[in-house]
Design a protein around this motif. Structure first.
Motif, PDB file in Angstrom:
ATOM      1  N   ARG A 122       0.865  -1.238  -0.223  1.00 32.97           N
ATOM      2  CA  ARG A 122       0.514  -0.379   0.211  1.00 32.97           C
ATOM      3  C   ARG A 122       1.284   1.293  -0.134  1.00 32.97           C
ATOM      4  O   ARG A 122       2.116   1.083   0.204  1.00 32.97           O
ATOM      5  N   HIS A 175      -7.655  11.357  -3.800  1.00 37.03           N
ATOM      6  CA  HIS A 175      -8.835  12.106  -2.752  1.00 37.03           C
ATOM      7  C   HIS A 175      -8.205  13.268  -2.161  1.00 37.03           C
ATOM      8  O   HIS A 175      -6.871  13.707  -1.971  1.00 37.03           O
ATOM      9  N   GLU A 186      -8.064  10.157   7.700  1.00 37.97           N
ATOM     10  CA  GLU A 186      -8.689   9.396   8.118  1.00 37.97           C
ATOM     11  C   GLU A 186      -9.752   8.679   6.952  1.00 37.97           C
ATOM     12  O   GLU A 186      -9.563   8.788   6.088  1.00 37.97           O
ATOM     13  N   ASP A 187     -10.164   7.603   7.065  1.00 40.78           N
ATOM     14  CA  ASP A 187     -10.454   7.058   6.080  1.00 40.78           C
ATOM     15  C   ASP A 187      -9.513   6.558   4.744  1.00 40.78           C
ATOM     16  O   ASP A 187     -10.126   5.887   3.746  1.00 40.78           O
ATOM     17  N   LEU A 188      -8.614   6.610   4.895  1.00 42.77           N
ATOM     18  CA  LEU A 188      -7.843   6.348   3.907  1.00 42.77           C
ATOM     19  C   LEU A 188      -7.020   5.183   3.513  1.00 42.77           C
ATOM     20  O   LEU A 188      -6.133   4.846   2.685  1.00 42.77           O
ATOM     21  N   GLY A 189      -7.124   4.381   4.641  1.00 51.53           N
ATOM     22  CA  GLY A 189      -7.064   2.869   4.201  1.00 51.53           C
ATOM     23  C   GLY A 189      -5.266   2.629   5.179  1.00 51.53           C
ATOM     24  O   GLY A 189      -5.234   1.689   4.631  1.00 51.53           O
TER      25      GLY A 189
END
Length: 294
Positions: A122, A175, A186-189
């Motif tokens: 990632r 994003h 937040e919420d980027l994995g």
């Protein structure tokens, strides 16, 4: 009938027009001949190699003059053509994004060296712009996926188009995020095995070539009186984003290795310096829990 007027001068050949154009561009460009050839190729609708092999004796097209006028007004060739090459990739570029530089390829080579024994799964690209760093890294690590963030919606649109033209849209997501704002990650994995960043690092009063100062996006260039403002915000946030054994590969200005390394050290990060092909400091590889110094 009176004496015939003198015959009009024959049109310039491509070779003559390129030579004259290079002479005109010489005072303002260190790549005057290359600029002229690229613009002529665009005017003819062919590649530069085809231009040089097949068209040098042809008549110069009228469209070349308009392209040259833009270049003589200091507009960068990449914006005139709408494309730039980076690490073997042809990328769309617009005035919404910085033009990728060859020096930035040092970041990709630094990542390749670090992950020689294993590949990152990632990746995160902070300030993705055209997507150059992320897409080059995805090309280098074909099993990886990545996210690019930017505070410019226009830049993200360019990056997404580049991912699509390279067939990487299934592996790259983009994003709208700003690392100056709380909660941006937040919420980027995450966490991420590889973080890439080419943040703004030019001093506000730094002298720049007109092509850069007047045409490239200032928000992606300037970072306070010392050129360190973006590092002071982003680098301390890196440890929380890195997976175990991961690294952050951060581009720097050639006089910024020590101050940016110190910012990383204060955040618990060790830094390893990589130089560009000209031998100038260009990239810091930050890691947690490892020895190393700038």
């Amino acid at each position: 009938m009176g004496e015939a007027s003198a015959a009009a001068s024959p049109p310039l050949t491509v070779a003559q027009a390129v030579r004259e154009a290079a002479e005109q561009l010489g005072p303002a460009s260190t790549t005057a001949r290359l600029d002229a050839e690229l613009l002529m190729a665009a005017a003819l609708g062919v590649s530069r190699s085809t231009l040089l092999l097949r068209h040098m004796r042809d008549s110069a097209p009228q469209r070349f003059a308009a392209l040259m006028a833009r270049r003589l007004a200091d507009e960068p060739v990449a914006y005139i053509l709408g494309v730039a090459e980076f690490h073997g990739l042809e990328l769309e570029v617009t005035p919404a994004v910085l033009i990728p530089r060859g020096d930035s390829e040092t970041a990709i080579e630094a990542a390749r060296m670090y992950f020689s024994a294993r590949a990152p799964a990632r990746m995160l690209d902070c300030g993705t712009g055209s997507g150059a760093l992320l897409l080059a890294a995805l090309g280098l690590f074909p099993q990886a996926v990545g996210i690019g963030i930017d505070r410019s919606a226009e830049a993200l649109a360019v990056a997404a188009r580049n991912a699509g033209r390279l067939g990487m849209q299934g592996r790259a997501a983009f994003h709208l995020r700003d690392w100056d704002r709380p909660g941006w990650s937040e919420d980027l994995g995450g966490p991420f095995d590889l973080i890439l960043a080419n943040p703004p690092y030019v001093e506000n009063d730094a002298p720049l070539e007109a092509a850069v100062r007047d045409h490239e996006p200032h928000g992606a260039l300037f970072a306070g009186p010392e050129g360190l403002d973006a590092y002071r915000v982003l680098v301390p946030q890196l440890p929380a984003l890195l997976a175990p054994g991961g690294v952050a590969v951060v581009e720097i200005g050639h006089r910024q290795a020590e101050p940016v390394g110190a910012i990383g050290a204060a955040a618990g990060l060790a830094a390893h310096l990589h130089r560009d092909l000209a031998g100038r400091p260009r990239v810091l590889v930050f890691s947690a829990g490892k020895s190393g110094a700038v």
